[in-house]
Design a protein around this motif. Structure first.
Motif, short mmCIF file in Angstrom:
data_model
loop_
_atom_site.label_atom_id
_atom_site.label_comp_id
_atom_site.label_asym_id
_atom_site.label_seq_id
_atom_site.Cartn_x
_atom_site.Cartn_y
_atom_site.Cartn_z
N GLY A 1 -0.67 1.34 -6.97
CA GLY A 1 -0.56 2.27 -8.93
C GLY A 1 -0.01 2.43 -8.48
N TYR A 2 0.71 2.65 -10.13
CA TYR A 2 1.69 3.12 -10.45
C TYR A 2 1.80 4.90 -10.80
N THR A 3 2.94 5.55 -10.68
CA THR A 3 3.15 6.70 -10.35
C THR A 3 4.41 6.85 -10.31
N ARG A 4 5.13 7.76 -11.28
CA ARG A 4 6.39 8.36 -11.57
C ARG A 4 7.37 8.34 -9.84
N ALA A 5 6.02 8.79 -9.47
CA ALA A 5 6.72 9.44 -8.46
C ALA A 5 7.28 8.45 -7.27
N VAL A 6 6.44 7.48 -7.32
CA VAL A 6 6.62 6.74 -6.34
C VAL A 6 7.42 5.50 -6.98
N SER B 1 -2.74 1.17 -20.51
CA SER B 1 -1.85 2.23 -20.38
C SER B 1 -1.54 2.39 -18.80
N GLU B 2 -2.18 1.59 -18.25
CA GLU B 2 -1.43 1.95 -16.62
C GLU B 2 0.46 1.04 -16.51
N VAL B 3 0.30 -0.54 -17.87
CA VAL B 3 1.66 -1.42 -18.05
C VAL B 3 2.41 -0.41 -18.94
N MET B 4 2.14 0.56 -19.42
CA MET B 4 2.45 1.25 -20.51
C MET B 4 3.86 2.66 -19.71
N ALA B 5 2.86 2.98 -18.86
CA ALA B 5 3.46 3.68 -17.72
C ALA B 5 4.52 3.18 -17.11
N ALA B 6 3.98 1.96 -16.30
CA ALA B 6 5.01 1.66 -14.94
C ALA B 6 6.55 0.93 -16.61
N LEU B 7 6.32 0.29 -17.86
CA LEU B 7 7.07 0.40 -18.63
C LEU B 7 7.98 1.17 -18.41
N GLU B 8 7.79 2.33 -18.66
CA GLU B 8 8.38 3.72 -19.15
C GLU B 8 9.36 4.21 -17.96
N GLY B 9 8.37 3.91 -16.69
CA GLY B 9 9.35 3.75 -15.82
C GLY B 9 10.48 2.69 -15.16
N GLY B 10 10.57 1.69 -15.81
CA GLY B 10 11.34 1.01 -16.27
C GLY B 10 11.64 -0.25 -15.77
N TYR B 11 9.86 -0.06 -15.62
CA TYR B 11 9.38 -1.53 -14.75
C TYR B 11 8.58 -2.67 -15.26
N THR B 12 9.58 -3.53 -15.27
CA THR B 12 8.88 -4.81 -15.80
C THR B 12 8.15 -6.32 -15.05
N GLU B 13 8.52 -5.89 -14.21
CA GLU B 13 7.42 -6.96 -12.86
C GLU B 13 6.15 -5.81 -12.28
N SER C 1 3.04 6.78 -1.84
CA SER C 1 3.68 8.19 -2.61
C SER C 1 5.20 8.28 -2.07
N ALA C 2 5.86 9.43 -2.46
CA ALA C 2 7.43 8.77 -2.47
C ALA C 2 7.59 8.90 -0.98
N ALA C 3 6.26 9.75 0.12
CA ALA C 3 7.10 10.44 1.45
C ALA C 3 6.33 8.83 2.33
N ASP C 4 6.01 8.31 1.60
CA ASP C 4 5.72 6.06 2.22
C ASP C 4 7.06 5.22 1.58
N VAL C 5 7.53 5.41 0.37
CA VAL C 5 9.06 5.20 0.19
C VAL C 5 9.79 5.14 1.47
N GLN C 6 10.18 6.28 1.49
CA GLN C 6 11.17 7.00 2.27
C GLN C 6 10.33 6.26 3.69
N ALA C 7 9.32 6.64 4.09
CA ALA C 7 9.30 5.73 5.56
C ALA C 7 9.33 4.22 5.51
N ALA C 8 9.34 3.73 4.60
CA ALA C 8 9.25 2.21 4.32
C ALA C 8 10.60 1.70 4.83
N ALA C 9 11.70 2.19 3.78
CA ALA C 9 12.91 2.39 3.62
C ALA C 9 13.25 2.69 5.36
N THR D 1 0.48 -1.31 -0.03
CA THR D 1 -0.07 0.40 0.24
C THR D 1 0.79 0.86 -0.69
N VAL D 2 1.97 1.34 -1.19
CA VAL D 2 2.91 2.46 -0.78
C VAL D 2 2.09 3.49 -1.79
#
Ligand code: 3PG
Length: 216
Positions: free
Chosen positions: A98-103, A122-134, A79-87, A76-77
């Motif tokens: 979902g996928y956002t470029r910020a996350v 479209s969401e798969v394509m956005a994630a691919l653009e971000g470099g994510y294939t899994e 936002s970028a703030a969630d990423v920082q807190a989790a790490a 359930t990450v």
């Protein structure tokens, strides 16, 4: 297979450790360590603790510090703030609904493997653009289930999925049989009543069943 303790994991390391990633909701930090131990005892080590409760970050920290056989990740990450807190809490992977470029960028900046959620082309394509294939296919059952994943396999033959949402012991095999599915995610290993009652044996038994699932 040994978990790479301390070493950086890839998304595929997270997906391939077992056929099921448990989606965990914890209300009470005192449950975190015994729950993680119960899952590890059943053979499930990649643990997605969802950031849905005030206790979630403390639970990730407790598992990361006190259960060496487990790999704590954050779910359930959003936002970028969630990423920082989790790490900061010690999460070694992240899962998002979902996928956002910020996350995506926050995870790649930190070297944190991310399974971003997608449900449409479209969401798969956005994630691919971000470099994510899994990717996490979410909510799997509601968004078209195995038929949707079969349809994705044509245009997105290079993408691998972890379907999550409505997946259970009853239908996990149907998902795992698909060539573009590496593992599945689900909350069925950690029923809220078992967690509340501290019924760790039941959770170990559910984990053991899940750990025995394989791709055919
Ligand atoms: C979630 O984010 O809640 C997961 O998709 C879990 O779904 P489930 O409870 O249907 O397994």
């Amino acid at each position: 297979m040994a978990v790479k303790q301390g070493a950086q994991l890839t998304s595929l390391d997270v997906m391939r450790d077992a056929a099921v990633i448990p989606v965990i909701v914890l209300e009470d930090v005192r449950h975190a360590v015994p729950l993680a131990r119960a899952l590890v005892a059943g053979g499930i080590r990649m643990l997605e603790v969802t950031l849905r409760t005030p206790a979630a970050l403390a639970c990730i920290e407790a598992i990361a510090n006190e259960v060496p056989g487990a790999v704590a990740g954050a779910g359930t990450v959003r936002s970028a703030a969630d990423v920082q807190a989790a790490a900061k809490a010690g999460a070694r992977f992240a899962v998002s609904p979902g996928y956002t470029r910020a996350v995506g960028e926050a995870c790649s900046d930190r070297g944190l493997p991310l399974l971003p959620g997608v449900a449409t082309g479209s969401e798969v394509m956005a994630a691919l653009e971000g470099g994510y294939t899994e990717l996490k296919f979410f909510p799997a059952q509601q968004a078209g289930g195995t038929a949707m994943l079969k349809a994705f396999h044509g245009p997105f033959h290079d993408v691998r999925f972890c379907p999550t949402g409505g997946v259970s012991a009853a239908n996990a095999r149907e998902y795992l049989a698909l060539p573009n599915v590496v593992c599945v995610g689900g909350s069925w290993l950690t029923p809220a009543d078992a967690v509340k009652a501290g019924d760790w044996e039941r959770i170990t038994a559910l984990a053991r069943e899940a750990a025995a699932l394989r791709k055919p």
